[in-house]
Design a protein around this motif. Structure first.
Motif, mmCIF file in Angstrom:
data_model
loop_
_atom_site.group_PDB
_atom_site.id
_atom_site.type_symbol
_atom_site.label_atom_id
_atom_site.label_comp_id
_atom_site.label_asym_id
_atom_site.label_seq_id
_atom_site.Cartn_x
_atom_site.Cartn_y
_atom_site.Cartn_z
ATOM 1 N N TYR A 58 0.828 -1.196 0.000
ATOM 2 C CA TYR A 58 0.000 0.000 0.000
ATOM 3 C C TYR A 58 0.871 1.259 0.000
ATOM 4 C CZ TYR A 58 1.337 0.734 4.827
ATOM 5 O OH TYR A 58 2.075 0.961 5.961
ATOM 6 N N VAL A 74 -5.460 9.608 -0.774
ATOM 7 C CA VAL A 74 -5.544 8.440 -1.650
ATOM 8 C C VAL A 74 -4.782 7.277 -1.019
ATOM 9 C CG1 VAL A 74 -4.974 7.511 -3.932
ATOM 10 C CG2 VAL A 74 -5.752 9.877 -3.704
ATOM 11 N N ASP A 120 -3.692 3.552 -2.198
ATOM 12 C CA ASP A 120 -3.649 2.704 -3.377
ATOM 13 C C ASP A 120 -2.437 1.784 -3.310
ATOM 14 O OD1 ASP A 120 -1.635 4.515 -3.913
ATOM 15 O OD2 ASP A 120 -2.439 5.185 -5.828
ATOM 16 N N SER A 143 -2.764 -3.830 -7.424
ATOM 17 C CA SER A 143 -3.628 -3.928 -6.246
ATOM 18 C C SER A 143 -2.836 -4.097 -4.963
ATOM 19 C CB SER A 143 -4.606 -5.089 -6.402
ATOM 20 O OG SER A 143 -3.901 -6.311 -6.404
ATOM 21 N N ARG A 189 -10.314 6.782 -2.153
ATOM 22 C CA ARG A 189 -10.121 8.229 -2.312
ATOM 23 C C ARG A 189 -11.048 8.919 -1.318
ATOM 24 N NH1 ARG A 189 -7.405 9.831 -6.710
ATOM 25 N NH2 ARG A 189 -8.435 11.854 -6.825
ATOM 26 N N ASP A 248 -8.789 0.622 -4.337
ATOM 27 C CA ASP A 248 -8.228 1.943 -4.044
ATOM 28 C C ASP A 248 -9.278 2.778 -3.315
ATOM 29 O OD1 ASP A 248 -6.064 1.034 -5.457
ATOM 30 O OD2 ASP A 248 -6.336 2.389 -7.154
#
Length: 182
Positions: free
Chosen positions: A93, A137, A139, A145, A158, A156
């Protein structure tokens, strides 16, 4: 007497190692055994969920609602500290804060990872500007992924928000900047 203590200790150790027997699987009316739930469901662990908080001026923390950009941006007070928490540990991540023109903000970040989840602190050198929009964010660092501790892919995330107050106007250009514009 010594032999009695020794046999008692051996029995106690055997009970600790063996533990309690697992209850039998439930059956339906026909006597058919119901399927066992998988390990993730058995432990009550669903997909990873996230919370976002910001530091208040009085040293408390306030939650930022997780809404989609189409629902409007929640308003927060000016802050220089954000905290992201996840319900499960994450792998592969990255967490970044973007301003309204999609530039990554400069920050000093610290992550505390545990089997119970992630605590990610973002410390900004100056408070976020009033009236400006920001997006946090979460992601994948590499590839397409990120996954949680159960090996499941995590979509993801946001999280849009806006700092309350009037938008700060940029300072007027200096003579040097005016010359460069020509």
């Amino acid at each position: 007497m010594r032999l009695l203590r020794l046999s008692f200790a051996v029995c106690a150790a055997a009970l600790v190692v063996a533990g309690c027997p697992k209850p039998s699987a439930p059956t339906d009316d026909a006597g058919v055994t119901a399927p066992e739930p998988d390990a993730g469901t058995d432990a009550g662990l669903g997909p990873a969920s996230f919370t976002l908080q910001y530091a208040l001026a009085d040293a408390g923390m306030e939650s930022i609602p997780l809404v989609g950009e189409e629902e409007g941006r929640p308003l927060i007070d000016p802050t220089s500290t954000l905290e992201v928490r996840s319900s499960l540990a994450l792998r592969n991540y990255r967490i970044r804060l973007f301003d309204e023109v999609d530039r990554a903000m400069v920050s000093d970040d610290a992550a505390e990872e545990s089997p119970n989840g992630l605590l990610y602190r973002i410390s900004l050198p100056t408070p976020l500007k009033t009236g400006h929009k920001y997006t946090l964010v979460i992601d994948a660092q590499t590839g397409t992924s990120m996954t949680d501790s159960q090996g499941r892919e995590v979509a993801d995330v946001r999280i849009p928000f806006q700092v309350s107050g009037e938008k700060e106007k940029p300072p007027p250009p200096t003579k040097k900047q005016k010359r460069r514009q020509r």
